[in-house]
Design an enzyme around this catalytic site. Structure first.
Site, PDB file in Angstrom:
ATOM      1  N   SER A 104       0.655  -1.227   0.089  1.00  0.00           N
ATOM      2  CA  SER A 104       0.033   0.020   0.198  1.00  0.00           C
ATOM      3  C   SER A 104       0.964   1.392  -0.050  1.00  0.00           C
ATOM      4  CB  SER A 104      -0.825  -0.225   1.180  1.00  0.00           C
ATOM      5  OG  SER A 104      -1.882   0.972   1.116  1.00  0.00           O
ATOM      6  N   ASP A 241      -2.615   5.957  -3.265  1.00  0.00           N
ATOM      7  CA  ASP A 241      -1.389   5.497  -2.892  1.00  0.00           C
ATOM      8  C   ASP A 241      -0.912   4.446  -3.741  1.00  0.00           C
ATOM      9  OD1 ASP A 241      -3.805   3.879  -2.519  1.00  0.00           O
ATOM     10  OD2 ASP A 241      -2.951   3.310  -0.567  1.00  0.00           O
ATOM     11  N   ASP A 243      -1.068   1.202  -3.958  1.00  0.00           N
ATOM     12  CA  ASP A 243      -2.132   0.184  -4.464  1.00  0.00           C
ATOM     13  C   ASP A 243      -3.374   0.802  -4.913  1.00  0.00           C
ATOM     14  OD1 ASP A 243      -3.188   0.578  -1.956  1.00  0.00           O
ATOM     15  OD2 ASP A 243      -3.771  -1.661  -1.880  1.00  0.00           O
ATOM     16  N   ASP A 245      -5.925   1.907  -3.447  1.00  0.00           N
ATOM     17  CA  ASP A 245      -7.288   1.772  -3.002  1.00  0.00           C
ATOM     18  C   ASP A 245      -7.796   3.266  -2.067  1.00  0.00           C
ATOM     19  OD1 ASP A 245      -5.507   1.890  -0.936  1.00  0.00           O
ATOM     20  OD2 ASP A 245      -6.365  -0.284  -0.049  1.00  0.00           O
TER      21      ASP A 245
END
Length: 460
Positions: A104, A241, A243, A245
């Protein structure tokens, strides 16, 4: 609670905690626990696997794919796509489960492994514990035709992009949008989606080299995007960010628009369209009190959960709610996603700017953020800090003094010996004074290290 799995999968230093050996064993354990949960009657279990572009993702993905195939699972390798794309594709394909390899917003030297249950849903604690328990047992060893195959999921990004565009009811023609992709998983598909939706797109932070993910760009480094929005005179900026999400935004004046404000904008728009189920959204206890005040004035209820998007998702599923999320930018639009989706959120935020004909600054004014102070007190006994009568009395007295125009939240960290003290008030000076006073009391009465008390200058 599992000791290996954290609040969002297994995460740590690549080649430290996250080794090739652990990756393969986790894959084989997941094959046993999560395989054969879908409707693929008579077929081998199937899993979608994806990753962000950090350098360690290559060896982890290879080890995971090998482990899954060796345990009899067909693998559909999506290569580099966002976490919400992996969740959508696992559900769309009817796969038994999904795997996302990402840390992340963490720096490049970290990585993580996140499993998604059938339907693209986050795992329950029970499933995570079952996978960890399975690690202690011999791995399955099918032979011949029982071994899984590894397929390149060639149209993974196309399917995800088509899904995102199908969720829009208003195009973005005429808007100029700056996208900050954090040199992460959104670097390819986010610009493509916004362009296909009609926006003029300026892209920053979209040159991943495996080592620069989240480095000075993305939702945890908003200054770069703020400067770009002003320089290009853009209508808004969207930051993801690593990843993708999360979605944080910057308005046309260069001000940050956080997850709470985004939820306020989307909630009022959905409510006006009659699409906000039960006129309720779900947020965590860390959301700014201004969100609750603003939506309360509009007749919308804010249901609160513990910190963590998994708790928001659980509450949303239980109540069938449409919208939920966190101040950090994890926003869940349940009609279109099973998890937070930064690209989806950004699209719908931009679409509301285009539809309303108002600037993002004007839309964000629906909510006034109360000044908020957060102090992390380290090296304390969290049980004592949470129950000590003097500390509890101070919290109650401060709450009474605020007279409903602010709040005090004392919360233990779930991962380290830290107490988090969050205070909101109508004036920053008041919030700082209350937070500092309670922090001193926590350090005095619950410190696990007497020297820390002396160093802080707190007198008994």
């Amino acid at each position: 609670m599992s000791s290996l799995f954290g609040t969002d999968g297994v995460r740590g230093l690549a080649n430290g905690l996250i080794t090739a050996e652990l990756s393969m064993k986790l894959a084989q354990a997941a094959a046993v626990v999560l395989g054969n949960t879908g409707p693929r009657t008579g077929l081998r279990p199937a899993a979608v696997i994806a990753r962000d572009p950090r350098i360690s993702g290559d060896y982890i993905a290879a080890a995971m794919a090998a482990g899954l195939a060796s345990a009899g699972v067909d693998v559909f390798d999506s290569v580099i796509i966002p976490t919400p794309a992996a969740a959508y594709l696992a559900a769309d394909l009817g796969a038994d489960f999904g795997v996302m390899i990402s840390a992340s917003h963490n720096p490049a030297h970290d990585n993580g492994i996140k499993f998604l249950a059938f339907g693209g849903l986050k795992l329950t604690d029970d499933l995570e514990n079952a996978i960890e328990e399975e690690l202690t047992r011999p791995s399955p060893r099918p032979i011949g035709a029982g071994i899984g195959r590894i397929h390149r999921f060639a149209d993974a990004e196309d399917r995800y992009v088509a899904h995102l565009l199908s969720s829009l009811q208003h195009r973005l023609d005429g808007l100029t949008v700056v996208l900050d992709c954090a040199h992460g998983a959104a670097s390819a598909c986010s610009p493509r989606v916004f362009e296909d939706a009609g926006a003029r797109v300026i892209v920053i932070g979209a040159d991943p080299d495996g080592l620069n993910i989240n480095d000075g760009y993305g939702s945890t480094h908003m200054g770069t995007l703020q400067a770009a929005v002003i320089a290009h005179k853009a209508d808004l900026g969207i930051a993801h960010d690593g990843d993708a999400d999360r979605c944080m935004a910057v308005d046309n004046l260069g001000h940050v628009v956080d997850g709470d404000q985004i939820m306020a904008i989307l909630a009022t728009a959905l409510d006006a369209a009659g699409k906000l189920r039960d006129r309720t959204i779900v947020a965590t206890v860390m959301s700014n009190l201004g969100l609750k005040i603003a939506l309360g004035q509009a007749g919308i209820t804010v249901m609160e959960t513990a910190v963590g998007d998994r708790y928001v998702l659980e509450s949303m599923r239980e109540g069938g709610y449409t919208l939920g999320g966190e101040q950090s930018g994890h926003v869940i639009l349940a009609d279109f996603a099973t998890t937070g989706d930064g690209i989806l959120t950004g699209l719908h935020l931009a679409a509301e700017v285009a539809r309303s004909g108002r600037t993002l600054a004007e839309l964000a004014a629906v909510m006034v953020r109360l000044p908020q102070v957060l102090i992390n007190v380290k090296g304390v006994d969290k049980t004592i800090a949470s129950t000590h009568p003097i500390i509890q009395d101070m919290v109650q007295q401060a709450t009474n003094d605020l007279e409903g125009k602010g709040r005090v939240l004392l919360r233990p960290s779930g991962t380290e010996p830290v107490m988090r003290i969050m205070v909101e008030a109508t004036e920053m000076e008041v919030a700082q004074r209350i937070a500092s006073t309670i922090a001193d009391a926590v350090l005095l009465h619950a410190s696990a290290d007497e020297s820390a008390v002396m160093a802080a200058g707190v007198q008994p």
